[in-house]
Structures are given as C-alpha cells and as structure tokens.
Design a protein around this motif. Sequence first.
Motif, PDB file in Angstrom:
ATOM      1  N   ASN A 135       2.263   2.444  -3.308  1.00 25.51           N
ATOM      2  CA  ASN A 135       1.322   3.098  -4.227  1.00 25.51           C
ATOM      3  C   ASN A 135       1.377   4.616  -4.133  1.00 25.51           C
ATOM      4  O   ASN A 135       0.987   5.311  -5.071  1.00 25.51           O
ATOM      5  CB  ASN A 135      -0.112   2.632  -3.937  1.00 25.51           C
ATOM      6  N   TYR A 165      -6.704   3.479  -5.824  1.00 32.28           N
ATOM      7  CA  TYR A 165      -7.582   2.585  -5.077  1.00 32.28           C
ATOM      8  C   TYR A 165      -8.922   2.440  -5.778  1.00 32.28           C
ATOM      9  O   TYR A 165      -9.620   3.429  -6.024  1.00 32.28           O
ATOM     10  CB  TYR A 165      -7.797   3.118  -3.660  1.00 32.28           C
ATOM     11  N   LEU A 168       0.832  -1.199   0.000  1.00 35.31           N
ATOM     12  CA  LEU A 168       0.000   0.000   0.000  1.00 35.31           C
ATOM     13  C   LEU A 168       0.868   1.250   0.000  1.00 35.31           C
ATOM     14  O   LEU A 168       0.613   2.195  -0.757  1.00 35.31           O
ATOM     15  CB  LEU A 168      -0.918   0.002   1.230  1.00 35.31           C
TER      16      LEU A 168
END
Length: 403
Positions: free
Chosen positions: A217, A391, A214
């Motif tokens: 990103n 996302y 995560l």
Amino acid sequence: MPEFRFSLPAITALYNDQQLAYNPRHSVLVTGGPGSGKTVVTIFRFLRAIGEEQEIMLFTFNRTLIYTIRGMLKASAEELFGELNEDQIDDIVKNRLSTFYQWHKDNVAYFNEDEDSDVMGENFRRYIRKKRSQQKFDELFYDEGQDLPGNVYNNTFDLSEVVTVGADRAQNYREFYPPDEVEDIILDNLRKQFRADQQYLGGNYRNTRQIFDLAKNFVPDDLRVQDIDSSELSPGNRPEIRIGLSHGKQMDLIIEIIENNPNSNIGILVHFGNEVETIKNELISNGYRCDEDAPVEKSFSYYYNEMSAADEEVLKRKFRTPFITTYESCKGLEFDIVIMALFELSNKAMITKNRSDRFYATRSHYYVAVTRARNDIFILCNRKPDVLDFYNENAQQDILEGL
C-alpha cells in the motif's frame, strides 16, 4: 533483552533460485524484493571466498547491517570457519566488512557520488597500484547495491575482476537511477567490462501475507511490487495501525510490547535522530540500559548518524534488541516485530531534506520498513499522516467487531 540475531539458514536450505545465484564463480547481480534472500546469498558467497582464503571486501549500505553480520560471524565462527583461529576471525570481522563510503574515505579519498567516472577509475587504479602493489581483490561484494551510483560500477573491475551485487529497485532510497532502470543500468555497467549474470530471486521468505499486503500500500505506483503474488504466503497476524495515541500512550505501548515479547527481535523505527533519543530516554526511565554491562533482561541498543561515539562502540561489541533506529538505517535487517512509532511526523519527514539533500522519508522507506517484520507490525501515531490515506479506520473497526 537478548542479542540481536541475524538469521542465516544452512547452506543446504537455500531455495533453487538462491542456489543459482550462489553457485557461479563469475560476477553476479542478485535482484529481488525484501525477504527474497539477497543478503543471505551475498553472505554465503562471501563465506565461500573466506574459506578459500581469498582477498575480499563486503560493502554494506549502512553500519547497522555490518554490526549484525559481525555478531553472526563471531557467534557462529566454529561452524562457519572451522579451523580459523580467533585472530583470523577478528581480522575478517574488523577488516573485511565496511560501508563503501567509509572504505573509500579511509583508502582512496572522501567519496564524491558525482565524481567523473574516469577520475574515479584512476583513483581506484592508483589505490591498487600504491596500496596493494598491483594486486586486485579476488572478489568484492556489494549489498544494497542500488544505493551506490553508476560511476562505482563503471570502475569496480579496476578493484576486482569478480563482483557480487545485490540490488532491489523498490529500495532505491538515493535515487541514483530511474526507478524502473536500476538493475538494467547496474548490469549494463558490469557487462561492459567482464561477464556478469543476473539472478532474480522471486520468493518472499520473511513476511506474512497481511504484512506484505500492507507494505504494498505504501508504493502503489511500483508495478513490479504490485504484481507480486502474496497469496501463497501464510496469512499471519493482522497488522495494527493505532491512530489517536498521544505521545505518552505510544511510549506506554512500546514498553508493553517489549515486556510481552522478551525473546523477540524488536525493531523500533522513527524518522529523526531526536526521536531515537526520545525513545531511548523513555526506555532508560523504565529501567532499561544501553551500556555494555546492562543486565540482559533490561538491555537495548540504538543507532543513528551522529549518535554518541561511546554508545556506538558498545553497539559494535553488543548489538541487542529492542533496537531503535531510523528508517534510513534499517535496510538489510529483519525483526520479529516492527514498531513504527511517532508516525504522525511522516508529513514533515516527507518534505524535509537531510544534509545529503534527500528527503528523510519516502514511500520506499515505509515499504522497506514494513517488510522488515516477520511476525508483527505496529504503526503508532497521534494523527493520521497523508501516507496512510489508504487506511480506513471505520472499515477496520467493522472488521474487528465482526470478528
């Protein structure tokens, strides 16, 4: 809630690359990503010098890390220092730890990051000459060294002939250096004066795979971060990104997470000082307190620039969790659980500058914030900000339904 805990492993538990960074007696630039152990190595080198009764200083980027280190040193004094008495320990805690900016202001002059390098060097030499009777420090330690300008490292050997610098180019908040040249420039500046080796720490001993993936990103253009292989990390818990939560629902969820995790280090991260105050007041309205006499099960701490001086004095003495702070002030810390609250304000924070003429948040801030988490990460927002474009809510829902 319990006191905030800084995790310092046994020195025998250092990994090979960390040991290679710890062992040398000469100057070292320690580089690596979040969770690689840069701060741990710096602290162990600092403790070694303390044990040898050397004259030293450890400089950190922000005050919050100082408060956690102070708490760790006080709590583990006998184990770490052996025969030192309480007055000696207090001297270490109070006088050997500082932010570089505060130390410079108190001992040299108000720090000017754009100071001519020759002028800064003369200021350092004058300090050594007049305030230390020509005695340099035995060693200096710089944590988060990428957030100090090159003119410091051009002249640091006027203060000490041995320095330890920890740095990570992916955490280059203040942008004193081109992103891909941070460590090279610092190392070159050090080597112009004395021997200095570089030790890269390649591991990640904090994050799970899902948390680190995560984090990646948020910095898609940082090739070194993207090239880090996370496949060997344990999978861990799935990060939770909650979109469409009203302000009230975000506050309710924060309280729920705190109550469900009474023994965990919890970090609540926001963009602005007024957001810290908002969540602080919400906790108070739910029976929590940040004063020194607060009951353990209902206590918390907070920090931001220009906070109440009285509350900051309490924080110095008792640093407790949950801890509310800004993205700017979370570097160097780690939490079992990180909550990135009111994240819809990201769009505003990334285009609004602070008094230092820097944006309140950048992609690097979010990369650092996510990597503060050991076990769980929650990102809460009313509407999805641009930085979360990667996302896909629908795809995530399909995954959940499949599970």
